[in-house]
Design an enzyme around this catalytic site. Structure first.
Site, mmCIF file in Angstrom:
data_model
loop_
_atom_site.group_PDB
_atom_site.id
_atom_site.type_symbol
_atom_site.label_atom_id
_atom_site.label_comp_id
_atom_site.label_asym_id
_atom_site.label_seq_id
_atom_site.Cartn_x
_atom_site.Cartn_y
_atom_site.Cartn_z
ATOM 1 N N PRO A 1 4.290 1.738 -5.568
ATOM 2 C CA PRO A 1 2.986 2.306 -5.928
ATOM 3 C C PRO A 1 2.318 2.885 -4.689
ATOM 4 C CG PRO A 1 2.790 -0.061 -5.662
ATOM 5 C CD PRO A 1 4.230 0.275 -5.385
ATOM 6 N N CYS B 1 -1.901 -3.060 0.903
ATOM 7 C CA CYS B 1 -2.460 -1.774 1.307
ATOM 8 C C CYS B 1 -3.085 -1.879 2.701
ATOM 9 C CB CYS B 1 -3.505 -1.306 0.303
ATOM 10 S SG CYS B 1 -4.240 0.303 0.750
ATOM 11 N N ASN C 1 11.186 -3.946 1.029
ATOM 12 C CA ASN C 1 10.511 -2.645 1.004
ATOM 13 C C ASN C 1 10.226 -2.210 2.430
ATOM 14 O OD1 ASN C 1 7.192 -1.549 0.548
ATOM 15 N ND2 ASN C 1 8.950 -0.368 -0.117
#
Length: 327
Positions: free
Chosen positions: A7, A98, A199
């Site tokens: 995302p 984030c 990731n």
């Protein structure tokens, strides 16, 4: 083994999710984060950021989509997650990764990695509130300034009820600077009993192979690497199936790039649509020499009709969207 599309706020919207999942190899994708502060968000928010919810929570290619939330208030996050489930969210994902300064200043994203107890409280409350059959998952980085608390954070998420954890293998302060610390993914997987996804810094098949070897995990989430090399998930999936991976050619990508542009024009006002195209094209320059040449032609272009011609759009389709779209 699963391959997920990351995302990425401001980049992977419903248009790019659709284009990338049509190429193949992606098992599931996630919305851009939905910021939650102090109120229950209306259905209109989901129509804007997660329109797939109203079509079975899948992209046009049939790829399942998860809904991601960002915030720091356990009860408010839980209430919004429960509402999203009534709209059809099949999985609720929570963002603790984030790195954006504006997000962190408002106590969202990676800054919460300083507070493992709060991570636990958020996941626990969301897990308690949403229906039992709806999985709750989480994405984290290795810490804010350092990695000392990474394992405590991962344990807090798992013990709170997260059924999967995606680990972006860098701290907040490291941002997106290489390298990604894949060895820490292995440490996280040893510390928790739930599946862990690696990731970060996977741009090629060789990167994926090294990541898998160092991290010791099979599951992976692809972000900028997949946007820059749209066939990467398909290549990894081919290797996984014992088949020979094929690089996606520019000729194969061109129709998808044109479709992306046409849909961006329908969604956005004419002054904003060119920026969306340039954003993706700039990332494609990492893989395709043809993208370098095309980006050089369009980088200063703001006229949508001229961009139509540069992309080779058929003449009958070179028309502006209905102005009512922007009223």
């Amino acid at each position: 083994m699963q391959i997920a599309l990351a995302p990425m706020e401001g980049l992977v919207d419903e248009i790019l999710r659709d284009v990338l999942t049509r190429i193949g190899g992606i098992d599931w994708c996630v919305t851009e984060f939905i910021r939650v502060s102090d109120r229950l968000l209306p259905a209109a928010t989901y129509r804007k950021l997660a329109p797939e919810l109203f079509a079975g929570a899948r992209t046009c290619a049939g790829t399942p989509m998860r809904v991601q939330f960002l915030g720091s208030d356990p009860q408010c996050l839980a209430d919004n997650a429960a509402f999203a489930c009534t709209l059809g969210a099949p999985v609720v994902d929570l963002n603790f990764g984030c790195p954006a300064k504006t997000v962190n200043k408002s106590r969202g994203g990676a800054v919460l990695l300083k507070e493992p107890e709060l991570l636990h409280a958020i996941v626990r409350e969301v897990r308690r509130t949403v229906p039992a059959e709806i999985p709750v998952t989480a994405k984290m980085r290795l810490g804010f300034a350092d990695k000392d608390g990474a394992l405590d954070c991962a344990r807090a998420l798992a013990e709170g009820g997260a059924s999967q954890i995606v680990v972006h293998a860098r701290t907040k302060l490291e941002g997106y600077k290489p390298p990604a610390h894949w060895e820490w993914v292995a440490r996280v997987q040893e510390a928790v009993a739930v599946p862990v996804f690696a990731n970060g810094e996977v741009w090629t098949l060789d990167d994926w192979r090294r990541c898998r070897e160092i991290s010791g995990v099979d599951d992976i989430m692809l972000g900028r690497g997949l946007v820059s090399r749209p066939g990467l998930a398909r290549q990894i999936a081919a290797v996984r199936a014992g088949e020979r991976p094929q690089e996606m050619s520019w000729g194969e990508l061109q129709p998808l790039l044109l479709d992306f542009w046409q849909r961006a024009r329908r969604k956005l006002a004419p002054r904003y649509a060119p920026g969306r195209l340039k954003q993706w094209l700039a990332m494609l320059t990492r893989t395709y020499p043809e993208a370098v040449a095309l980006f050089a032609e369009v980088r200063r272009e703001q006229d949508c009709a001229r961009i139509d011609r540069l992309l080779g759009m058929p003449l009958q389709e070179q028309r502006l969207p209905d102005v009512a779209t922007f009223l």
